[in-house]
Write a protein that holds these residues in place. Structure first.
Motif, short mmCIF file in Angstrom:
data_model
loop_
_atom_site.label_atom_id
_atom_site.label_comp_id
_atom_site.label_asym_id
_atom_site.label_seq_id
_atom_site.Cartn_x
_atom_site.Cartn_y
_atom_site.Cartn_z
N ARG A 140 0.84 -1.21 0.00
CA ARG A 140 0.00 0.00 0.00
C ARG A 140 0.87 1.25 0.00
NH1 ARG A 140 -4.60 0.32 4.37
NH2 ARG A 140 -5.04 2.22 3.17
N CYS A 141 0.47 2.22 -0.82
CA CYS A 141 1.23 3.45 -0.98
C CYS A 141 0.24 4.59 -1.19
CB CYS A 141 2.18 3.34 -2.17
SG CYS A 141 3.13 4.81 -2.55
N GLU A 142 0.42 5.70 -0.48
CA GLU A 142 -0.48 6.85 -0.62
C GLU A 142 0.33 8.14 -0.57
OE1 GLU A 142 -4.40 4.80 1.50
OE2 GLU A 142 -3.77 6.81 2.08
N GLU A 143 -0.13 9.13 -1.32
CA GLU A 143 0.41 10.49 -1.26
C GLU A 143 -0.53 11.34 -0.41
OE1 GLU A 143 1.83 12.52 -4.81
OE2 GLU A 143 1.64 10.63 -5.91
N TRP A 144 0.08 12.22 0.37
CA TRP A 144 -0.70 13.13 1.22
C TRP A 144 0.10 14.42 1.40
CZ3 TRP A 144 0.82 14.90 6.12
CH2 TRP A 144 -0.15 15.63 6.83
N LEU A 145 -0.45 15.52 0.93
CA LEU A 145 0.19 16.83 1.03
C LEU A 145 1.64 16.81 0.57
CD1 LEU A 145 -1.24 18.28 4.38
CD2 LEU A 145 -2.19 18.38 2.07
N ALA B 178 -4.92 -0.56 7.42
CA ALA B 178 -4.62 0.75 7.99
C ALA B 178 -5.57 1.81 7.41
CB ALA B 178 -3.17 1.13 7.69
N ARG B 179 -6.00 2.74 8.24
CA ARG B 179 -6.86 3.84 7.75
C ARG B 179 -6.10 4.65 6.71
NH1 ARG B 179 -8.50 7.73 12.31
NH2 ARG B 179 -9.83 8.58 10.66
N PRO B 180 -6.80 5.18 5.70
CA PRO B 180 -6.13 6.04 4.72
C PRO B 180 -5.39 7.19 5.41
CG PRO B 180 -8.35 5.51 3.98
CD PRO B 180 -8.24 4.98 5.37
N VAL B 181 -4.26 7.57 4.84
CA VAL B 181 -3.45 8.62 5.45
C VAL B 181 -4.25 9.91 5.62
CG1 VAL B 181 -1.39 10.05 5.17
CG2 VAL B 181 -1.32 7.64 4.51
N ALA B 182 -5.03 10.28 4.61
CA ALA B 182 -5.78 11.53 4.68
C ALA B 182 -6.77 11.54 5.85
CB ALA B 182 -6.52 11.78 3.37
N GLU B 183 -7.33 10.38 6.17
CA GLU B 183 -8.22 10.29 7.33
C GLU B 183 -7.42 10.35 8.62
OE1 GLU B 183 -10.80 6.93 7.27
OE2 GLU B 183 -11.53 7.32 5.22
N GLU B 184 -6.34 9.61 8.67
CA GLU B 184 -5.53 9.54 9.88
C GLU B 184 -4.95 10.90 10.25
OE1 GLU B 184 -3.83 6.99 12.93
OE2 GLU B 184 -5.47 6.77 11.51
N LEU B 185 -4.59 11.69 9.23
CA LEU B 185 -3.89 12.95 9.46
C LEU B 185 -4.73 14.17 9.09
CD1 LEU B 185 -0.31 11.96 8.24
CD2 LEU B 185 -1.27 11.84 10.56
N SER B 186 -6.04 14.03 9.12
CA SER B 186 -6.90 15.17 8.78
C SER B 186 -6.66 16.34 9.72
CB SER B 186 -8.38 14.75 8.81
OG SER B 186 -8.75 14.28 10.10
N ALA C 253 -2.82 10.76 16.41
CA ALA C 253 -1.89 10.41 15.35
C ALA C 253 -0.66 11.31 15.28
CB ALA C 253 -2.60 10.44 13.98
N PHE C 254 -0.62 12.36 16.09
CA PHE C 254 0.53 13.28 16.01
C PHE C 254 0.55 14.19 17.23
CE2 PHE C 254 -2.95 15.79 14.47
CZ PHE C 254 -2.64 17.12 14.72
N ASN C 255 1.70 14.84 17.42
CA ASN C 255 1.79 15.95 18.36
C ASN C 255 2.54 17.08 17.68
OD1 ASN C 255 4.71 16.02 19.13
ND2 ASN C 255 4.29 13.98 20.00
N TYR C 256 2.54 18.24 18.30
CA TYR C 256 3.24 19.38 17.71
C TYR C 256 3.53 20.42 18.77
CZ TYR C 256 -1.06 22.18 17.90
OH TYR C 256 -2.16 22.88 18.33
N HIS C 257 4.48 21.27 18.44
CA HIS C 257 4.66 22.50 19.20
C HIS C 257 5.07 23.59 18.21
CE1 HIS C 257 8.79 20.87 19.32
NE2 HIS C 257 9.23 22.08 19.62
N THR C 258 5.02 24.83 18.64
CA THR C 258 5.29 25.95 17.73
C THR C 258 6.34 26.88 18.33
OG1 THR C 258 3.49 27.29 18.66
CG2 THR C 258 2.96 25.89 16.76
N ILE C 259 7.04 27.55 17.42
CA ILE C 259 8.04 28.56 17.77
C ILE C 259 7.83 29.76 16.86
CG2 ILE C 259 10.50 29.10 17.90
CD1 ILE C 259 11.08 26.16 18.26
N LEU C 260 8.00 30.95 17.37
CA LEU C 260 7.90 32.16 16.56
C LEU C 260 9.29 32.54 16.04
CD1 LEU C 260 5.47 34.36 18.70
CD2 LEU C 260 4.93 32.98 16.68
#
Length: 377
Positions: free
Chosen positions: A144-149, A160-168, A234-241
């Motif tokens: 299985r192979c998918e493109e996303w962004l 596995a759920r489609p990437v676009a759903e997992e990472l919406s 499915a993810f975490n993040y933080h931001t910096i200015l």
């Protein structure tokens, strides 16, 4: 010598504590082969793994290869789009392609069995005397192979759920950046002597920047400007200015998608299990990690610029200068993360409490526990 500790049980106890009282993950989660096998079986063999950017696989015949949870795979731009498949010849089982490149056909380096870019066998020398041989019976098994962004993901899991759903949630968070239109301009592969999670966690927190990166970007990193919200499944993040000392870190004047402080906000995205993206309005760089051994990690390292800057005459030189900075930052990160792994292997290794700036690390530990428990259920 330490007594044996079940690493899964140690992680279960560690993740049962709320964030306000949380500690770093126990050493056994990083240093034991037993835990790595759990990760390979329940995480890397089940979840989506990123092999890079679609812009690096733009022409017919462009390919890349990877070893995912022990399985050699290849991803290639066929006439009808991207395809992923087993990278093992169906004759005497040699691996086929290696690294990255471009090819019109997939030729086995052992006996020259030759496959089309869609996986079908096209030629097999000296097979005419085998009465049972039928070329039409042979086709490389699909993966299985998918493109996303603009990213290319593969998975060994047919359910596995489609990437676009997992990472919406990621797509909504960074919609103004138009991540599809970032073009990769460099790509490298490395192996460092540390655990893959040590490097992942190092990316997930910017608490270490003023110290580990004192000679490069540490002086530009203000702890009070770092925002570390709770992660998502499915993810975490933080931001910096970012300030205006590096123009290509800011939104291009033609970008009317980002407003106010968004125009100088950098997202540090950790997409589970192991895609780590630094995304600014003008450029990006990423790491995609895969364990080699408890104390070794394979790194796919790439980056490039937003197409918003494609016509700016000075932008390319700015990015060349930035790449030099990123390489120096990577050297610093390698030194720090290899020291952490050396410490984890000590009998004296004892996890300490987490800072509020290490919230992503806590969420990462929760993800690991969920995936391993789900796999064992």
């Amino acid at each position: 010598m330490k007594d044996f500790v079940d690493p899964v049980e140690a992680l279960r106890q560690n993740t049962a504590v709320p964030f306000e009282r949380a500690k770093a993950m126990p050493p056994e989660v990083y240093t034991t082969d037993a835990f790595m096998q759990e990760e390979l079986r329940h995480i890397f063999a089940q979840d989506w793994y990123c092999v890079g950017r679609a812009s690096a696989l733009a022409k017919p015949g462009d390919y890349t290869t990877a070893k995912l949870a022990g399985q050699p795979i290849l991803v290639i731009r066929a006439e009808d789009g991207l395809r992923a498949m087993s990278n093992v010849c169906l004759h005497r089982m040699s691996t086929l392609l290696h690294g990255r490149g471009n090819t019109k056909t997939i030729v086995c380096p052992y006996h020259a069995w030759t496959y089309a870019t869609d996986g079908r066998l096209r030629g097999a020398p000296a097979m005419g005397l085998n009465e049972d041989f039928d070329r039409g019976d042979y086709c490389l098994p699909a993966v299985r192979c998918e493109e996303w962004l603009g990213w290319v993901f593969v998975t060994l899991n047919p359910e596995a759920r489609p990437v676009a759903e997992e990472l919406s949630g990621v797509a909504k968070l960074v919609s103004g950046y138009d991540m599809t239109n970032y073009t990769e301009t460099f790509y490298e592969e490395h192996v460092w002597d540390t655990n893959w999670k040590v490097l992942a966690e190092n990316f997930m927190e910017s608490y270490h920047l003023p110290v580990c990166h004192a000679a490069t970007v540490g002086g530009l990193s203000r702890l009070e400007d770092m925002i570390c919200p709770p992660g998502l499944p499915a993810f975490n993040y933080h931001t910096i200015l970012k300030d205006d000392t590096l123009r290509i870190a800011l939104a291009h004047p033609s970008n009317d998608r980002l407003q106010g402080e968004e125009r100088r906000t950098t997202f540090l995205l950790a997409i589970y299990p192991s895609l780590l993206i630094t995304l600014t309005p003008g450029y990006f760089w990423y790491l995609s990690l895969h364990p080699v051994a408890p104390g070794q990690v394979h790194i796919r390292y790439g980056g490039g610029m937003s197409d918003d800057y494609a016509q700016d005459p000075d932008a390319q030189q700015n990015f060349v200068d930035l790449k030099d900075l990123l390489d120096r930052v990577n050297i610093e990160d390698r030194g720090c993360t290899e020291k952490v792994y050396a410490g984890l292997c000590s009998d004296a290794a004892t996890p300490g409490h987490l800072s509020h700036l290490e919230r992503p690390n806590y969420d990462f530990a929760q993800y690991l526990m969920r995936r391993i428990e789900a796999g064992c259920a």
